[in-house]
Design an enzyme around this catalytic site. Structure first.
Site, short mmCIF file in Angstrom:
data_model
loop_
_atom_site.label_atom_id
_atom_site.label_comp_id
_atom_site.label_asym_id
_atom_site.label_seq_id
_atom_site.Cartn_x
_atom_site.Cartn_y
_atom_site.Cartn_z
N LEU A 20 0.79 -1.23 0.00
CA LEU A 20 0.00 0.00 0.00
C LEU A 20 0.83 1.28 0.00
CD1 LEU A 20 -2.59 -1.13 2.71
CD2 LEU A 20 -2.98 -1.00 0.24
N TYR A 22 3.42 3.31 -1.65
CA TYR A 22 4.30 3.74 -2.74
C TYR A 22 5.38 4.66 -2.14
CZ TYR A 22 5.75 5.94 -7.11
OH TYR A 22 6.48 6.41 -8.17
N ASN A 24 7.77 3.34 -0.24
CA ASN A 24 8.35 2.47 0.79
C ASN A 24 8.68 1.15 0.08
OD1 ASN A 24 8.46 0.33 2.65
ND2 ASN A 24 6.90 1.20 4.01
N ASN A 109 4.79 6.73 14.02
CA ASN A 109 3.93 7.58 13.21
C ASN A 109 2.60 7.92 13.89
OD1 ASN A 109 5.07 5.32 10.87
ND2 ASN A 109 5.68 7.46 10.75
N ARG A 137 -3.41 4.68 6.11
CA ARG A 137 -2.91 5.26 7.36
C ARG A 137 -3.76 6.47 7.78
NH1 ARG A 137 2.84 4.27 9.28
NH2 ARG A 137 1.41 4.11 11.01
N GLU A 173 3.39 12.96 9.75
CA GLU A 173 3.67 11.53 9.98
C GLU A 173 4.23 11.29 11.38
OE1 GLU A 173 3.56 8.87 7.29
OE2 GLU A 173 2.23 10.28 6.28
N HIS A 249 10.62 8.37 5.46
CA HIS A 249 10.56 9.13 6.71
C HIS A 249 11.99 9.46 7.12
CE1 HIS A 249 6.57 6.95 7.81
NE2 HIS A 249 6.28 8.19 7.48
N CYS A 369 10.56 2.34 14.02
CA CYS A 369 9.18 2.60 13.56
C CYS A 369 8.17 2.07 14.58
CB CYS A 369 8.89 1.86 12.26
SG CYS A 369 9.90 2.34 10.88
O1 SUG Z 1 3.72 3.99 6.47
N1 SUG Z 1 4.20 0.56 5.94
C1 SUG Z 1 4.41 1.74 6.79
C2 SUG Z 1 5.77 1.67 7.45
C3 SUG Z 1 5.94 2.76 8.46
C4 SUG Z 1 7.31 2.86 8.95
N2 SUG Z 1 7.41 3.86 9.93
C5 SUG Z 1 8.47 4.68 10.14
N3 SUG Z 1 9.43 4.76 9.28
N4 SUG Z 1 8.47 5.39 11.20
C6 SUG Z 1 4.27 3.01 5.96
O2 SUG Z 1 4.74 3.02 4.81
C7 SUG Z 1 2.90 -0.93 4.56
C8 SUG Z 1 1.52 -1.55 4.57
C9 SUG Z 1 1.32 -2.53 3.45
O3 SUG Z 1 1.85 -2.31 2.35
O4 SUG Z 1 0.61 -3.51 3.67
C10 SUG Z 1 2.99 0.29 5.47
O5 SUG Z 1 2.01 0.93 5.73
#
Ligand code: SUG
Length: 445
Positions: A20, A22, A24, A109, A137, A173, A249, A369
């Site tokens: 979900l 993009y 990351n 977050n 989110r 965030e 982030h 995280c």
């Molecule tokens: O927001 N992954 C989270 C990871 C958050 C990491 N947090 C910090 N760096 N503080 C995000 O990208 C993936 C969910 C999915 O693809 O199923 C997700 O939401």
């Protein structure tokens, strides 16, 4: 005297890989993998317990109720819960996945938090993040606020602010883009807010490929709400080129603790000037250590793959500083070598401990995280809901609870199963009793 209490997100029963986020890399790469929610929750609990055993204060942040059927109903799916799931699965499976996401586990977050020593009114301030950039989110802030107020109830000590307007201009965030530099947790600190772009000023350079999730305007609003004096504030811009390489982030490229900032040499825009500003603004009586990792030792790609900078940096009761790193750092020889060298050098970090957090890592969430840092005085610590603090007994109860309620495999087609909804809600209802949270979920109201 104050303590840093880390509130780790307890992974929810519907932890899954839905691709979900993009921007990351891990989330996108694991989009069709099947997950193991039970293992994910146990891995997270093992880290919490290990931190507790080291003599640190450790808190537990409850998961959110998923699937979020309210939002599905708001988007036009009608009927019983089973019918709503079935219709959403048929017409928009990606939307259904989003409504099932356990992403609230990444509590860095969840909110931005300022300790009372830094605020004009001498209270601990919390602002839930609007997490506007990603739909899955953006449905977190209301429940986050419910859980935060239920953990930090005492209005003599704690102030809770509504999340910022739900709008890209104020994309926020939370603490993933915020760190505090000071000689010791209980002293006044320099609050460093790192933004990816500006909502209003188009002259500020933005990334070209991936979204910048945090805006300057959001960071400024939080600093105002939390009543931080100007002399204790610094706003730095994240390097847009590294956002385009998967650094979504700031906590994927930098981590601070007390008088140490560990960052990559490409973390900030105009880094030399940024770090000079930071050194000038720092007011601690212990010397500030800025450890800048050069690209020739750790390339950005390896920083993103290993999550070196998403380690936690914690001060142990002995005064030693420890890096709490994901095991992935050991799988990248250059990163592992760098850590060894860093420990041998003249800086406050003297220890490292590696954790297996693979289930979370595969969605782009490392040790840092998973935790929300809250600095509390003894009086404030006495005022929180004690049931959310980790103890030997709580660990046993939670382990048992996870094993009883969580599945050990989830794939996309499982999400249409109304049994999964029933199981998850039942588990969370029980958890609210274990943690004495009251009614924090919509389904309980
Ligand atoms: O927001 N992954 C989270 C990871 C958050 C990491 N947090 C910090 N760096 N503080 C995000 O990208 C993936 C969910 C999915 O693809 O199923 C997700 O939401």
């Amino acid at each position: 005297m104050a303590f840093e209490v880390n509130f780790d997100g307890l992974v929810g029963p519907t932890h899954n890989y839905a691709g979900l986020s993009y921007g990351n890399v891990a989330s996108v790469n694991n989009a069709s993998a099947s997950s193991n929610p039970q293992k994910a929750a146990l891995q997270g609990l093992a880290k919490m317990k290990a931190m507790h055993d080291l003599g640190l204060k450790q808190g537990i942040f409850a998961p959110h109720a998923r699937p979020n059927t309210q939002i599905l109903k708001r988007l036009g799916f009608t009927g019983s819960d089973a019918q709503v799931l079935e219709k959403a699965y048929k017409s928009d499976p990606v939307l259904l996945r989003a409504c099932y996401s356990a992403s609230a586990m990444w509590t860095a977050n969840a909110a931005t938090v300022s300790p009372s020593i830094d605020s004009d009114d001498n209270k601990v301030h919390f602002t839930s993040a609007n997490l506007n950039c990603k739909f899955h989110r953006s449905i977190e802030p209301n429940t986050t606020s419910n859980i935060l107020t239920s953990m930090f109830r005492d209005q003599r000590h704690f102030v809770h602010h509504e999340h910022l307007p739900e709008q890209p201009f104020f994309g926020d965030e939370g603490a993933a883009n915020h760190t505090r530099l000071t000689s010791r947790h209980g002293d006044t600190g320099l609050q460093v807010f790192v933004y990816g772009t500006s909502g209003f000023n188009s002259k500020i350079r933005s990334p070209k490929i991936y979204p910048a999730r945090q805006t300057l305007e959001a960071s400024q609003a939080i600093a105002r709400l939390h009543q931080i004096p100007h002399s204790q504030l610094l706003f730095l811009q994240q390097n847009p080129d590294v956002i385009d390489q998967g650094v979504f982030h700031n906590d994927v490229i930098a981590v601070g603790n007390e008088n140490v900032l560990l960052c990559h040499e490409q973390a900030f825009i105009d880094q030399k000037q940024a770090l000079t500003q930071l050194s000038n603004a720092y007011q601690g009586d212990k010397p500030l250590h800025i450890i800048e990792v050069p690209t020739h030792r750790v390339a950005i790609e390896n920083a993103v793959k290993s999550y070196l900078f998403n380690s936690q940096l914690v001060t142990l009761p002995s005064g030693d500083m420890m890096l709490v790193a994901p095991e992935e750092c050991l799988h990248h020889q250059r990163v592992a070598d760098y850590i060894e060298d860093m420990l041998a050098e003249d800086n406050p970090i003297t220890k490292v401990r590696y954790f297996d957090l693979k289930q979370s890592m595969q969605n782009g969430g490392g040790p840092a995280c998973l935790r929300l840092r809250v600095v509390l005085t003894q009086a404030e610590l006495n005022a929180i809901n004690p049931e959310v603090l980790m103890t030997e007994e709580k660990y046993q109860v939670l382990q048992k609870w996870v094993k009883q309620h969580y599945r050990d495999k989830l794939s996309e087609h499982d999400l249409v199963d109304p049994q999964l909804l029933q199981e998850s809600y039942r588990a969370l209802d029980e958890l609210t009793q274990i943690l004495n949270l009251g009614c924090v979920y919509e389904f309980q109201r």
